[in-house]
Design a protein around this motif. Structure first.
Motif, PDB file in Angstrom:
ATOM      1  N   UNK A 109      67.065  34.518 100.076  1.00 26.82           N
ATOM      2  CA  UNK A 109      68.225  34.469 100.968  1.00 26.82           C
ATOM      3  C   UNK A 109      69.463  35.077 100.324  1.00 26.82           C
ATOM      4  N   UNK A 110      69.683  34.776  99.056  1.00 29.06           N
ATOM      5  CA  UNK A 110      70.859  35.317  98.361  1.00 29.06           C
ATOM      6  C   UNK A 110      70.782  36.837  98.240  1.00 29.06           C
ATOM      7  N   UNK A 111      69.575  37.347  98.069  1.00 28.65           N
ATOM      8  CA  UNK A 111      69.424  38.794  97.873  1.00 28.65           C
ATOM      9  C   UNK A 111      69.516  39.564  99.185  1.00 28.65           C
ATOM     10  N   UNK A 112      69.068  38.934 100.284  1.00 26.10           N
ATOM     11  CA  UNK A 112      68.952  39.676 101.541  1.00 26.10           C
ATOM     12  C   UNK A 112      69.828  39.166 102.681  1.00 26.10           C
ATOM     13  N   UNK A 113      70.272  37.913 102.616  1.00 28.80           N
ATOM     14  CA  UNK A 113      70.980  37.241 103.710  1.00 28.80           C
ATOM     15  C   UNK A 113      70.111  37.162 104.980  1.00 28.80           C
ATOM     16  N   UNK A 114      68.817  37.204 104.815  1.00 26.98           N
ATOM     17  CA  UNK A 114      67.898  37.136 105.950  1.00 26.98           C
ATOM     18  C   UNK A 114      67.942  35.734 106.568  1.00 26.98           C
ATOM     19  N   UNK A 115      67.864  35.629 107.910  1.00 31.17           N
ATOM     20  CA  UNK A 115      68.026  34.328 108.585  1.00 31.17           C
ATOM     21  C   UNK A 115      67.017  33.257 108.186  1.00 31.17           C
ATOM     22  N   UNK A 116      65.716  33.603 108.102  1.00 32.83           N
ATOM     23  CA  UNK A 116      64.713  32.571 107.842  1.00 32.83           C
ATOM     24  C   UNK A 116      64.843  31.960 106.445  1.00 32.83           C
ATOM     25  N   UNK A 117      64.874  32.743 105.361  1.00 28.11           N
ATOM     26  CA  UNK A 117      65.026  32.099 104.046  1.00 28.11           C
ATOM     27  C   UNK A 117      66.353  31.378 103.889  1.00 28.11           C
ATOM     28  N   UNK A 118      67.399  31.895 104.552  1.00 21.32           N
ATOM     29  CA  UNK A 118      68.686  31.209 104.502  1.00 21.32           C
ATOM     30  C   UNK A 118      68.578  29.835 105.162  1.00 21.32           C
ATOM     31  N   UNK A 119      67.902  29.789 106.313  1.00 24.29           N
ATOM     32  CA  UNK A 119      67.744  28.519 107.016  1.00 24.29           C
ATOM     33  C   UNK A 119      66.870  27.555 106.215  1.00 24.29           C
ATOM     34  N   UNK A 120      65.776  28.045 105.628  1.00 24.77           N
ATOM     35  CA  UNK A 120      64.909  27.181 104.827  1.00 24.77           C
ATOM     36  C   UNK A 120      65.652  26.626 103.622  1.00 24.77           C
ATOM     37  N   UNK A 121      66.462  27.454 102.986  1.00 23.18           N
ATOM     38  CA  UNK A 121      67.263  26.985 101.852  1.00 23.18           C
ATOM     39  C   UNK A 121      68.264  25.939 102.305  1.00 23.18           C
ATOM     40  N   UNK A 122      68.836  26.143 103.463  1.00 18.36           N
ATOM     41  CA  UNK A 122      69.793  25.187 104.047  1.00 18.36           C
ATOM     42  C   UNK A 122      69.116  23.851 104.323  1.00 18.36           C
ATOM     43  N   UNK A 123      67.991  23.884 105.011  1.00 19.18           N
ATOM     44  CA  UNK A 123      67.304  22.638 105.371  1.00 19.18           C
ATOM     45  C   UNK A 123      66.717  21.948 104.143  1.00 19.18           C
ATOM     46  N   UNK A 134      76.567  31.688 107.399  1.00 18.75           N
ATOM     47  CA  UNK A 134      75.248  32.129 107.866  1.00 18.75           C
ATOM     48  C   UNK A 134      74.420  30.922 108.308  1.00 18.75           C
ATOM     49  N   UNK A 135      74.851  30.285 109.368  1.00 10.90           N
ATOM     50  CA  UNK A 135      74.173  29.089 109.845  1.00 10.90           C
ATOM     51  C   UNK A 135      72.927  29.397 110.648  1.00 10.90           C
ATOM     52  N   UNK A 136      72.019  28.413 110.794  1.00 11.89           N
ATOM     53  CA  UNK A 136      70.758  28.618 111.510  1.00 11.89           C
ATOM     54  C   UNK A 136      70.915  28.513 113.026  1.00 11.89           C
ATOM     55  N   UNK A 137      69.918  29.011 113.738  1.00 19.30           N
ATOM     56  CA  UNK A 137      69.816  28.852 115.186  1.00 19.30           C
ATOM     57  C   UNK A 137      68.614  27.949 115.462  1.00 19.30           C
ATOM     58  N   UNK A 138      68.381  27.643 116.745  1.00 17.83           N
ATOM     59  CA  UNK A 138      67.221  26.815 117.081  1.00 17.83           C
ATOM     60  C   UNK A 138      65.914  27.521 116.725  1.00 17.83           C
ATOM     61  N   UNK A 139      65.917  28.831 116.737  1.00 12.72           N
ATOM     62  CA  UNK A 139      64.701  29.562 116.356  1.00 12.72           C
ATOM     63  C   UNK A 139      64.350  29.274 114.901  1.00 12.72           C
ATOM     64  N   UNK A 140      65.324  29.381 113.999  1.00 15.24           N
ATOM     65  CA  UNK A 140      65.076  29.083 112.589  1.00 15.24           C
ATOM     66  C   UNK A 140      64.713  27.609 112.398  1.00 15.24           C
ATOM     67  N   UNK A 141      65.316  26.743 113.201  1.00 10.50           N
ATOM     68  CA  UNK A 141      64.989  25.317 113.132  1.00 10.50           C
ATOM     69  C   UNK A 141      63.512  25.091 113.444  1.00 10.50           C
ATOM     70  N   UNK A 142      63.043  25.686 114.531  1.00 13.90           N
ATOM     71  CA  UNK A 142      61.639  25.509 114.910  1.00 13.90           C
ATOM     72  C   UNK A 142      60.700  26.070 113.846  1.00 13.90           C
ATOM     73  N   UNK A 143      61.034  27.217 113.295  1.00 12.16           N
ATOM     74  CA  UNK A 143      60.213  27.803 112.246  1.00 12.16           C
ATOM     75  C   UNK A 143      60.184  26.912 111.006  1.00 12.16           C
ATOM     76  N   UNK A 144      61.340  26.355 110.656  1.00 12.03           N
ATOM     77  CA  UNK A 144      61.417  25.495 109.476  1.00 12.03           C
ATOM     78  C   UNK A 144      60.575  24.235 109.654  1.00 12.03           C
ATOM     79  N   UNK A 145      60.640  23.627 110.836  1.00  7.65           N
ATOM     80  CA  UNK A 145      59.838  22.429 111.107  1.00  7.65           C
ATOM     81  C   UNK A 145      58.354  22.766 111.042  1.00  7.65           C
ATOM     82  N   UNK A 146      57.961  23.878 111.661  1.00 10.38           N
ATOM     83  CA  UNK A 146      56.567  24.275 111.660  1.00 10.38           C
ATOM     84  C   UNK A 146      56.048  24.581 110.263  1.00 10.38           C
ATOM     85  N   UNK A 147      56.809  25.322 109.481  1.00 10.17           N
ATOM     86  CA  UNK A 147      56.399  25.669 108.130  1.00 10.17           C
ATOM     87  C   UNK A 147      56.323  24.439 107.230  1.00 10.17           C
TER      88      UNK A 147
END
Length: 237
Positions: free
Chosen positions: A91-105, A152-165
């Protein structure tokens, strides 16, 4: 002659000092991130944080995986805190939404628990002591810098992915625990030292309750970002 401590003591004077360092570092990085929102200055800070996380985690990980040292029950990077440092670097290297959200959660609800109620069988000045604290503090600081700092906060899409993963992780790691007599994620039994899991009943009730709390808690910390995003778009990922 006093007996030397063999485990880190929660809420001792040493722990309180580390908590003060944790809060101070968090405040500094959040304020720094907010100053970086409208500039390109975040790149250097993000890269330095990423390098710091790698330096704190990778050498020790390579050591515990080496022949003669490797133990299936403790050396495999299967804890969510282990995955969190990996997603933090990504997330730090790319600012990509999914790793940022996973790091957040994972960082702000699980890794932070390790900071507040550490289960640590190493004391100062053992190398594992420094690895534990450096890794935990840097992951949480990274999560705060990326979200409360850069916005760089998450959306519901990242939330669902984080729960599933996370659900997939729990199934896979529980199978590994049973196969190798391990306890990654405390999915087989509770940690030896006091933790929040003590309030959630015996196995498997504490797993169900803790997962339910996580899912609800993650929804709660996602909602403000979704509302803010509807009112005014946050900084682009």
């Amino acid at each position: 002659m006093p007996i030397a401590a063999t485990r880190f003591e929660s809420f001792s004077g040493q722990h309180v000092a580390l908590l003060v360092l944790f809060v101070a570092g968090a405040v500094v990085l959040v304020l720094l991130g907010q100053r970086h929102r409208s500039t390109s200055s975040s790149r250097l800070t993000r890269r330095l944080l990423a390098i710091g996380v790698v330096c704190a985690a990778v050498p020790n990980q390579l050591y515990v995986l080496s022949p003669g040292v490797f133990r299936p029950g403790s050396a495999v990077p299967l804890e969510l805190c282990d995955l969190a440092w990996m997603t933090a670097v990504w997330a730090l290297w790319t600012r990509s939404p999914l790793p940022t959200a996973l790091t957040y959660y994972w960082g702000l609800t699980l890794t932070v628990q390790g900071v507040v109620t550490p289960s640590l069988g190493h004391v100062f000045p053992e190398p594992q002591y420094f690895v534990f604290w450096a890794k935990h503090l840097l992951v949480v600081w990274s999560a705060l810098y990326l979200t409360l700092g850069l916005g760089l906060g998450p959306t519901w899409r990242e939330y669902r992915l984080a729960v599933g993963l996370t659900a997939v992780w729990a199934v896979v790691v529980y199978a590994f625990d049973k196969a190798f007599d391990a306890n990654y994620g405390y999915l087989v039994h509770k940690p030896e030292s006091a933790s929040l899991l003590d309030a959630f009943g015996p196995w498997p009730a504490y797993i169900v309750v803790s997962m339910g709390i996580l899912v609800a808690g993650w929804a709660l910390i996602t909602w403000p970002w979704v509302v803010a995003g509807r009112r005014q778009p946050l900084v682009s990922h």
